[in-house]
Scaffold this motif. Structure first.
Motif, short mmCIF file in Angstrom:
data_model
loop_
_atom_site.label_atom_id
_atom_site.label_comp_id
_atom_site.label_asym_id
_atom_site.label_seq_id
_atom_site.Cartn_x
_atom_site.Cartn_y
_atom_site.Cartn_z
N PHE A 1 0.69 -1.53 0.01
CA PHE A 1 -0.35 0.35 -0.07
C PHE A 1 1.27 1.15 -0.17
CE2 PHE A 1 -2.40 2.77 1.98
CZ PHE A 1 -4.21 2.80 1.05
N ARG A 2 1.65 1.42 0.66
CA ARG A 2 2.83 1.88 0.78
C ARG A 2 4.11 1.76 0.84
NH1 ARG A 2 3.09 7.83 1.31
NH2 ARG A 2 4.42 8.60 1.64
N ASP A 3 4.94 1.95 0.65
CA ASP A 3 5.76 0.75 -0.35
C ASP A 3 7.30 1.43 0.41
OD1 ASP A 3 7.95 -1.25 -0.35
OD2 ASP A 3 7.32 -1.89 -2.25
N LEU A 4 7.64 0.86 2.10
CA LEU A 4 8.20 2.03 2.38
C LEU A 4 9.70 0.65 2.11
CD1 LEU A 4 6.28 2.70 5.70
CD2 LEU A 4 7.18 4.16 4.13
N ASP B 1 -1.72 30.34 12.87
CA ASP B 1 -0.61 30.43 13.36
C ASP B 1 0.19 29.84 13.84
OD1 ASP B 1 -2.62 32.90 13.94
OD2 ASP B 1 -4.11 32.13 14.70
N ILE B 2 -0.27 28.35 14.59
CA ILE B 2 0.37 27.40 15.22
C ILE B 2 0.27 25.86 13.62
CG2 ILE B 2 1.35 26.02 16.62
CD1 ILE B 2 0.62 27.91 18.39
N SER B 3 1.23 25.53 13.84
CA SER B 3 0.75 24.49 12.67
C SER B 3 1.95 23.17 12.82
CB SER B 3 1.53 24.87 10.95
OG SER B 3 0.49 25.79 10.12
N THR B 4 1.42 21.84 12.66
CA THR B 4 1.80 20.79 13.04
C THR B 4 2.34 19.70 11.77
OG1 THR B 4 -0.01 19.48 13.47
CG2 THR B 4 0.20 21.32 15.31
N THR B 5 2.54 18.94 12.19
CA THR B 5 3.16 17.64 10.89
C THR B 5 3.86 16.40 12.25
OG1 THR B 5 3.79 16.97 9.44
CG2 THR B 5 5.46 17.86 10.27
N SER B 6 3.52 15.26 11.44
CA SER B 6 3.67 14.18 12.14
C SER B 6 5.28 13.36 10.90
CB SER B 6 1.80 13.35 12.12
OG SER B 6 2.78 11.65 12.55
N PHE B 7 5.32 12.58 11.47
CA PHE B 7 6.72 12.06 10.60
C PHE B 7 6.53 10.42 11.12
CE2 PHE B 7 9.30 15.84 12.24
CZ PHE B 7 9.00 16.52 10.88
N PHE B 8 5.78 9.86 11.42
CA PHE B 8 4.56 8.84 11.18
C PHE B 8 5.24 7.85 9.96
CE2 PHE B 8 0.91 5.51 9.99
CZ PHE B 8 2.01 3.97 11.88
N PRO B 9 5.69 7.22 9.91
CA PRO B 9 6.44 6.23 9.25
C PRO B 9 5.50 6.67 7.99
CG PRO B 9 6.90 4.30 10.86
CD PRO B 9 5.81 5.61 10.55
N GLY C 1 -4.13 -8.85 -4.73
CA GLY C 1 -2.63 -8.93 -4.60
C GLY C 1 -2.84 -7.33 -4.13
N ILE C 2 -3.69 -6.40 -4.56
CA ILE C 2 -4.64 -5.53 -4.35
C ILE C 2 -4.24 -4.62 -3.29
CG2 ILE C 2 -4.75 -3.16 -5.68
CD1 ILE C 2 -4.11 -4.24 -7.86
N PRO C 3 -3.58 -4.47 -2.63
CA PRO C 3 -4.52 -3.86 -0.76
C PRO C 3 -4.78 -2.24 -1.01
CG PRO C 3 -1.74 -2.93 -1.20
CD PRO C 3 -2.18 -4.29 -2.48
N PRO D 1 6.10 6.83 -2.98
CA PRO D 1 6.72 7.42 -4.52
C PRO D 1 7.66 6.72 -5.50
CG PRO D 1 7.05 9.26 -2.19
CD PRO D 1 6.49 7.93 -1.99
N TYR D 2 7.38 5.10 -4.88
CA TYR D 2 8.38 4.36 -5.59
C TYR D 2 7.40 3.88 -6.31
CZ TYR D 2 12.23 6.71 -3.19
OH TYR D 2 12.73 7.22 -2.28
N ILE D 3 6.17 3.84 -6.08
CA ILE D 3 4.72 2.81 -7.22
C ILE D 3 5.19 3.24 -8.35
CG2 ILE D 3 3.03 4.55 -7.59
CD1 ILE D 3 1.03 1.96 -6.54
#
Ligand SMILES: *Cc1c(COP(=O)(O)O)cnc(C)c1O
Length: 397
Positions: free
Chosen positions: A3-6, A191-199, A336-338, A379-381
């Protein structure tokens, strides 16, 4: 197919990532080592804000934002009804009240008209102060910050951008100088923004991580304190109740390598693949039975997405019965497709929020929960994989 090829991403960046991990292990500076400060500087520069403060995850990043803004009991915080649980969970955790707002069915993001309705409804009740809006950049597309900021300004409310999925997206906006336009990046709209670095996020690490962005010196200083147990002039001077919420040096070092690839090609590659998906769907829907419609993602003029997800809507024109999404997912899986359903339950329907009063109707969020389907995207699909997903999906329908 992933689904997301890490793992594929790791293979591509392996030499540099391995070296970065060994360097941290060798340095002994496992907490707040130099890669943390270096990463923060690079991220702030890319986003175009003065301060970036990293922390333990994207949920803590939101909590730190709410604490810095002094949001708590008696405050209404407006949150889209269609998002990941964190966006609203943090509001309740701080003792404030989440008020769920409907979304635009085309962008999946907070609908400014519904925000207006929800504010009016809260004001009529008079028992809560409209204090802040948490606008989410869902699936990578920045929310409509032009309209949301205007409404917040009119009501004297803060804007928090939950850019956990939005990092890398942009909006073309008039320059502050009034002279022409510029593309402004996600995580600079609140005014304040956030992000996540979850894999699995657009920019992910190898564990949990997050960051807070702001131009405001005072809030940055407060967040710096809150993330280390409410520290004062030094570590063992504690002046407020805070959290233990730092980004590990190891994660920062990995992120610096991944961020380079993100800027150099990943963001461009994922955009090309999204375009290819949409082009294939457009060319193939003519083979579909009339009972089912596929709606591909919509990117408004002047916006770019970082494609945290490629999410289609599968709908049945009214009067033709219901569509069985689970059966379709099972058919895809067998080949075979998630695929994933983000999100099956609107916030207002979550058990944890059953006591929370509804101030606005959210028919679009309710409907999206029933008809969305997210497809493999990263990005690697390859073009072949994208073609396989689309062809299998169309033939399974
Ligand atoms: C993932 C996510 C979060 C939380 O991030 P974590 O790092 O998992 O805590 C918050 N908001 C949205 C919209 C998310 O997708």
């Amino acid at each position: 197919m992933e689904f997301r090829d890490l793992k594929k991403q790791y293979q591509a960046l392996k030499t540099d990532i391995d070296q970065a991990m060994v360097d941290v292990a060798t340095s002994g500076a496992y907490i707040m080592g130099s890669p943390v400060k270096e990463l923060e500087k690079e991220l702030a520069e890319y986003v175009g804000v003065k301060h970036c403060l990293s922390c333990a995850n994207g949920t803590d990043a939101l909590t730190l934002a709410l604490k810095a803004l002094g949001i708590g009991k008696g405050d209404a915080v407006f949150v889209p009804d269609f998002t990941f649980f964190s966006s609203a969970e943090v509001v309740s955790l701080e003792g404030a009240t989440p008020v769920f707002v409907d979304v635009d069915p085309r962008t999946f993001n907070m609908d400014p008209r519904s925000l207006d309705d929800a504010i009016r409804s809260v004001l009529d009740h008079m028992d809560l102060r409209p204090k802040a809006v948490i606008a989410v950049d869902l699936f990578g597309l920045p929310a409509n910050f032009t309209d949301i900021r205007a409404i917040a300004k009119r009501e004297g409310m803060y804007v928090i951008e939950d850019g956990a999925q939005g990092f890398g997206g942009s909006i073309r906006m008039p320059k502050a100088s009034g002279d022409g336009f510029e593309a402004r990046r996600a995580c600079s709209f609140g005014d304040i923004s956030t992000t996540s670095f979850f894999p699995a996020k657009p920019l992910g690490c190898y564990g949990d991580g997050g960051a807070v962005f702001t131009d405001n010196d005072e809030w940055a200083a407060l967040i710096e304190s809150y993330r280390v147990h409410g520290k004062g002039s030094f570590k063992y001077d504690n002046v407020r109740i805070g959290l233990n919420s730092r980004l590990d040096t190891l994660q920062a070092a990995i992120l610096r390598i991944k961020f380079r690839a993100f800027k150099e090609h990943e963001l461009a590659d994922v955009n090309k693949m999204a375009e290819y998906y949409t082009q294939l769907f457009d060319g193939m829907t003519k083979f579909l039975k009339k009972e089912i419609q596929i709606t591909t993602p919509y990117i408004p003029d002047g916006y770019t997405s970082s494609w945290a997800q490629y999410t289609i809507q599968l709908s049945v024109p009214s009067g033709n019965g219901t569509f069985n999404r689970e059966a379709l997912q099972a058919k895809l899986k067998a080949k075979g497709i998630p695929s994933m359903v983000y999100y099956p339950t609107p916030m207002s329907q979550q058990t944890a929020f059953k006591e929370v009063h509804s101030y606005a109707l959210t028919p679009n969020a309710q409907n999206l929960a029933k008809c969305v389907l997210s497809l493999p995207m990263h990005p690697y699909i390859t073009r072949e994989e994208v073609r396989q997903v689309v062809e299998t999906l169309i033939s399974s329908l």
